[in-house]
Design a protein around this motif. Structure first.
Motif, mmCIF file in Angstrom:
data_model
loop_
_atom_site.group_PDB
_atom_site.id
_atom_site.type_symbol
_atom_site.label_atom_id
_atom_site.label_comp_id
_atom_site.label_asym_id
_atom_site.label_seq_id
_atom_site.Cartn_x
_atom_site.Cartn_y
_atom_site.Cartn_z
ATOM 1 N N ASN A 112 -27.171 23.843 -15.830
ATOM 2 C CA ASN A 112 -26.348 24.645 -16.734
ATOM 3 C C ASN A 112 -27.211 25.383 -17.742
ATOM 4 O O ASN A 112 -28.419 25.127 -17.851
ATOM 5 C CB ASN A 112 -25.337 23.755 -17.477
ATOM 6 N N PHE A 113 -26.593 26.291 -18.467
ATOM 7 C CA PHE A 113 -27.194 26.913 -19.641
ATOM 8 C C PHE A 113 -26.559 26.259 -20.868
ATOM 9 O O PHE A 113 -25.331 26.171 -20.963
ATOM 10 C CB PHE A 113 -26.918 28.419 -19.676
ATOM 11 N N TYR A 114 -27.405 25.826 -21.788
ATOM 12 C CA TYR A 114 -26.917 25.210 -23.028
ATOM 13 C C TYR A 114 -26.783 26.277 -24.106
ATOM 14 O O TYR A 114 -27.663 27.124 -24.277
ATOM 15 C CB TYR A 114 -27.891 24.122 -23.493
ATOM 16 N N VAL A 115 -25.664 26.240 -24.831
ATOM 17 C CA VAL A 115 -25.399 27.201 -25.904
ATOM 18 C C VAL A 115 -24.867 26.455 -27.116
ATOM 19 O O VAL A 115 -24.044 25.539 -26.973
ATOM 20 C CB VAL A 115 -24.347 28.248 -25.473
ATOM 21 N N GLU A 128 -21.245 22.767 -29.422
ATOM 22 C CA GLU A 128 -22.117 23.028 -28.289
ATOM 23 C C GLU A 128 -21.287 23.309 -27.038
ATOM 24 O O GLU A 128 -20.216 22.741 -26.851
ATOM 25 C CB GLU A 128 -23.032 21.825 -28.050
ATOM 26 N N SER A 129 -21.796 24.174 -26.184
ATOM 27 C CA SER A 129 -21.090 24.499 -24.954
ATOM 28 C C SER A 129 -22.093 24.737 -23.839
ATOM 29 O O SER A 129 -23.305 24.785 -24.067
ATOM 30 C CB SER A 129 -20.207 25.736 -25.158
ATOM 31 N N LEU A 130 -21.582 24.878 -22.623
ATOM 32 C CA LEU A 130 -22.404 25.107 -21.447
ATOM 33 C C LEU A 130 -21.879 26.310 -20.680
ATOM 34 O O LEU A 130 -20.681 26.575 -20.673
ATOM 35 C CB LEU A 130 -22.398 23.879 -20.534
ATOM 36 N N VAL A 131 -22.782 27.023 -20.031
ATOM 37 C CA VAL A 131 -22.408 28.110 -19.129
ATOM 38 C C VAL A 131 -22.789 27.677 -17.721
ATOM 39 O O VAL A 131 -23.941 27.293 -17.467
ATOM 40 C CB VAL A 131 -23.136 29.421 -19.483
ATOM 41 N N ASP A 132 -21.821 27.723 -16.824
ATOM 42 C CA ASP A 132 -22.104 27.382 -15.435
ATOM 43 C C ASP A 132 -23.038 28.436 -14.845
ATOM 44 O O ASP A 132 -22.770 29.641 -14.943
ATOM 45 C CB ASP A 132 -20.804 27.328 -14.637
#
Length: 238
Positions: A112-115, A128-132
Motif C-alpha cells: 500500500n501507500f501510506y498517507v 492515517e490512511s492507505l491508498v491501494d
C-alpha cells in the motif's frame, strides 16, 4: 428444569469469557508478529485483502475516502506510482475543504501507500490512511488510526465533518520515542526510531534498520502500548 437452567448459565458464562478474551487481544495490540523479510514480490495477487480487511469495495473508490470492505483484483492491473498515489491523497483534501487538512507524509510500501493528514490550524496530525496500489482506493489505515485516535477515529464521524472530544496525552513525544525504541531493541535489534508525529491519542514514528527506512510503529499516548504497522510489507520509497 433447575439443572437445565444451571447448564445454560454455565454456557453463557463461558461465552462471555471467550468474548472478553477476544476483547483483551483486540485492546492489547502489542505485536509479536515477525517483521517483513527482505525479499518479495509487488505483483498483485488475484485476491488480496490489505490491512486485515480494509480494502477496495467500499462506498467510494479512486481517491474517495472509503469504509472498510473487500475486493477482487484484476491480475493484469498496473501498479500506481508514488505521484499518482499522492494525487489521490490530495483529492480527499480538495473534496473536504471544511476539514482544514494538508497532506503530510506519503510513503510507498509493498502492499500500500501510506498517507497521513495534518490539521493546518494546529499542526497536529489528524489521521492515517492507505491508498491501494492497484485500484487507487483510499481507505482508513487499520490499527491506531482507527482504534486509538480520540478525535478522528472511525466512530467520530470525520467523514461527515464531526469530531469527538479530546484530552491531553500523558506521554510526551520524547517518552513515546523511548518506549518505541525499547520495543524495537527486543523486536528488531539494530533498528532506530525517528521523530514522533503527534496524533490525537497516540504517536506514530518511522524507524530505520542499517541506516535505511524499514517500517513504522505507533505508541499509545495514554498507556504506552506499542502497535507495529505490520500490514505494509517492504518499504519501497521515497
Amino acid at each position: 428444569m433447575k439443572i437445565r437452567g444451571v447448564y445454560i448459565a454455565v454456557v453463557a458464562a463461558l461465552m462471555i469469557f471467550a468474548l472478553a478474551a477476544v476483547g483483551c487481544v483486540t485492546n492489547n495490540p502489542t505485536t509479536t508478529t515477525a517483521p517483513p523479510g527482505t525479499t518479495g514480490t509487488v505483483a498483485p495477487p488475484i485476491t488480496y485483502y490489505p490491512g486485515g480487511g480494509y480494502g477496495p469495495g467500499g462506498m467510494m473508490g479512486n481517491g474517495g475516502m472509503m469504509i472498510p470492505g473487500t475486493g477482487i483484483y484484476d491480475p493484469n492491473a498496473q501498479r500506481l506510482t508514488l505521484a499518482q498515489a499522492t494525487a489521490i491523497a490530495n483529492k480527499f483534501i480538495t473534496s473536504r475543504p471544511d476539514l482544514g487538512f494538508k497532506l503530510g507524509e506519503v510513503m510507498e510500501f509493498q502492499f500500500n501507500f501510506y498517507v497521513d493528514y495534518i490539521e493546518t490550524s494546529t499542526g497536529i496530525h489528524a489521521f492515517e490512511s492507505l491508498v491501494d496500489p492497484y485500484t487507487g482506493d483510499l481507505y482508513p489505515e487499520p490499527g491506531p488510526s482507527v482504534m486509538w485516535n480520540t478525535k478522528y477515529c472511525m466512530m467520530s464521524g470525520v467523514l461527515w465533518g464531526i469530531s469527538a472530544g479530546t484530552s491531553p496525552m500523558s506521554l510526551t513525544a520524547s517518552q513515546a520515542q523511548t518506549t518505541a525504541q525499547s520495543f524495537l531493541n527486543g523486536y528488531l535489534p539494530g533498528s532506530k526510531v525517528s521523530d514522533a508525529s503527534q496524533f490525537y491519542g497516540y504517536y506514530t514514528m518511522d524507524f530505520t534498520l542499517n541506516g535505511k527506512t524499514y517500517g513504522m510503529l505507533s505508541v499509545n499516548g495514554y498507556t504506552g502500548q506499542v502497535w507495529y504497522h505490520n500490514w505494509h510489507g517492504l518499504y519501497l520509497g521515497p
